[in-house]
Design a protein around this motif. Structure first.
Motif, PDB file in Angstrom:
ATOM      1  N   ASP A  45       3.850  33.937   4.433  1.00 15.30           N
ATOM      2  CA  ASP A  45       3.794  34.371   5.834  1.00 15.30           C
ATOM      3  C   ASP A  45       2.378  34.323   6.397  1.00 15.30           C
ATOM      4  N   GLY A  46       1.394  34.742   5.602  1.00 14.86           N
ATOM      5  CA  GLY A  46       0.011  34.715   6.064  1.00 14.86           C
ATOM      6  C   GLY A  46      -0.481  33.296   6.317  1.00 14.86           C
ATOM      7  N   ALA A  47      -0.147  32.382   5.417  1.00 15.50           N
ATOM      8  CA  ALA A  47      -0.556  30.983   5.583  1.00 15.50           C
ATOM      9  C   ALA A  47       0.122  30.373   6.805  1.00 15.50           C
ATOM     10  N   SER A  48       1.400  30.647   6.973  1.00 16.31           N
ATOM     11  CA  SER A  48       2.128  30.114   8.134  1.00 16.31           C
ATOM     12  C   SER A  48       1.513  30.606   9.438  1.00 16.31           C
ATOM     13  N   MET A  98       0.849  -1.184   0.000  1.00 16.19           N
ATOM     14  CA  MET A  98       0.000   0.000   0.000  1.00 16.19           C
ATOM     15  C   MET A  98       0.886   1.235   0.000  1.00 16.19           C
ATOM     16  N   ASN A  99       0.537   2.177  -0.833  1.00 15.66           N
ATOM     17  CA  ASN A  99       1.254   3.444  -0.891  1.00 15.66           C
ATOM     18  C   ASN A  99       0.694   4.379   0.168  1.00 15.66           C
ATOM     19  N   ARG A 100       1.586   5.025   0.898  1.00  7.08           N
ATOM     20  CA  ARG A 100       1.114   5.870   2.007  1.00  7.08           C
ATOM     21  C   ARG A 100       1.365   7.343   1.741  1.00  7.08           C
ATOM     22  N   LEU A 101       0.486   8.160   2.278  1.00 11.90           N
ATOM     23  CA  LEU A 101       0.635   9.613   2.230  1.00 11.90           C
ATOM     24  C   LEU A 101       1.772   9.992   3.169  1.00 11.90           C
ATOM     25  N   VAL A 102       2.777  10.710   2.662  1.00 16.14           N
ATOM     26  CA  VAL A 102       3.957  11.007   3.475  1.00 16.14           C
ATOM     27  C   VAL A 102       4.212  12.491   3.679  1.00 16.14           C
ATOM     28  N   HIS A 103       3.581  13.340   2.873  1.00 13.47           N
ATOM     29  CA  HIS A 103       3.880  14.767   2.957  1.00 13.47           C
ATOM     30  C   HIS A 103       2.685  15.544   2.434  1.00 13.47           C
ATOM     31  N   LEU A 104       2.405  16.682   3.036  1.00 13.54           N
ATOM     32  CA  LEU A 104       1.312  17.539   2.604  1.00 13.54           C
ATOM     33  C   LEU A 104       1.866  18.944   2.446  1.00 13.54           C
ATOM     34  N   GLU A 105       1.692  19.519   1.254  1.00 16.27           N
ATOM     35  CA  GLU A 105       2.323  20.801   0.954  1.00 16.27           C
ATOM     36  C   GLU A 105       1.286  21.797   0.458  1.00 16.27           C
ATOM     37  N   LEU A 106       1.291  22.985   1.040  1.00 19.61           N
ATOM     38  CA  LEU A 106       0.393  24.054   0.612  1.00 19.61           C
ATOM     39  C   LEU A 106       1.136  24.969  -0.349  1.00 19.61           C
ATOM     40  N   HIS A 107       0.566  25.176  -1.528  1.00 19.20           N
ATOM     41  CA  HIS A 107       1.107  26.120  -2.504  1.00 19.20           C
ATOM     42  C   HIS A 107       0.247  27.367  -2.420  1.00 19.20           C
ATOM     43  N   THR A 108       0.879  28.521  -2.140  1.00 18.89           N
ATOM     44  CA  THR A 108       0.149  29.753  -1.881  1.00 18.89           C
ATOM     45  C   THR A 108       0.967  30.974  -2.286  1.00 18.89           C
ATOM     46  N   PRO A 109       0.301  32.086  -2.640  1.00 22.44           N
ATOM     47  CA  PRO A 109       1.047  33.313  -2.897  1.00 22.44           C
ATOM     48  C   PRO A 109       1.390  34.071  -1.606  1.00 22.44           C
ATOM     49  N   ASP A 110       0.866  33.631  -0.451  1.00 22.31           N
ATOM     50  CA  ASP A 110       1.073  34.327   0.827  1.00 22.31           C
ATOM     51  C   ASP A 110       1.705  33.388   1.859  1.00 22.31           C
TER      52      ASP A 110
END
Length: 122
Positions: free
Chosen positions: A15-18, A1-13
């Protein structure tokens, strides 16, 4: 089974997202300077790690990374199943990645750690 290992947010902001995810979920970030700009590694306090990438996307989106044993073969299988390959397999410091968009429009990244390649060559 392949597992989810990383989740990445792509955003123009970046600092705001963090700041938002720190305040909401207590996901601490660590700034890492990379050749193409800045990246915030996310401490999600669990088996999954994550990050926030600043980019010119019109709509911020989460990109899940799934671990695979043979990135070239799985990327090609996805293409045969109707996916668009947005990013061909490329080597990073810890392994190889590719990015796909399914025929239904969902995006997913594949990740093959370097040790997986070593296991398959013995």
């Amino acid at each position: 089974m392949n597992r989810l290992v990383h989740l990445e947010l792509h955003t123009p902001d970046l600092d705001g997202a963090s700041a938002f995810y720190d305040e909401l979920l207590r996901w601490r970030t660590e700034r890492i300077d990379v050749p193409r700009g800045s990246y915030h590694a996310l401490a999600m306090r669990g088996p999954l790690d994550g990050g926030i990438v600043e980019c010119g996307t019109a709509h911020p989106t989460w990109l899940p990374y799934v671990e695979v044993a043979e990135i070239e073969a799985i990327t090609e299988l996805a293409r045969r199943l109707g996916a668009s390959v947005l990013l061909q397999p490329w080597e990073g410091p810890a392994g190889w990645s590719s990015v796909l968009r399914s025929s239904a429009g969902g995006e997913i990244a594949l990740w093959q750690p370097k040790q997986a390649l070593l296991k398959g060559t013995g």
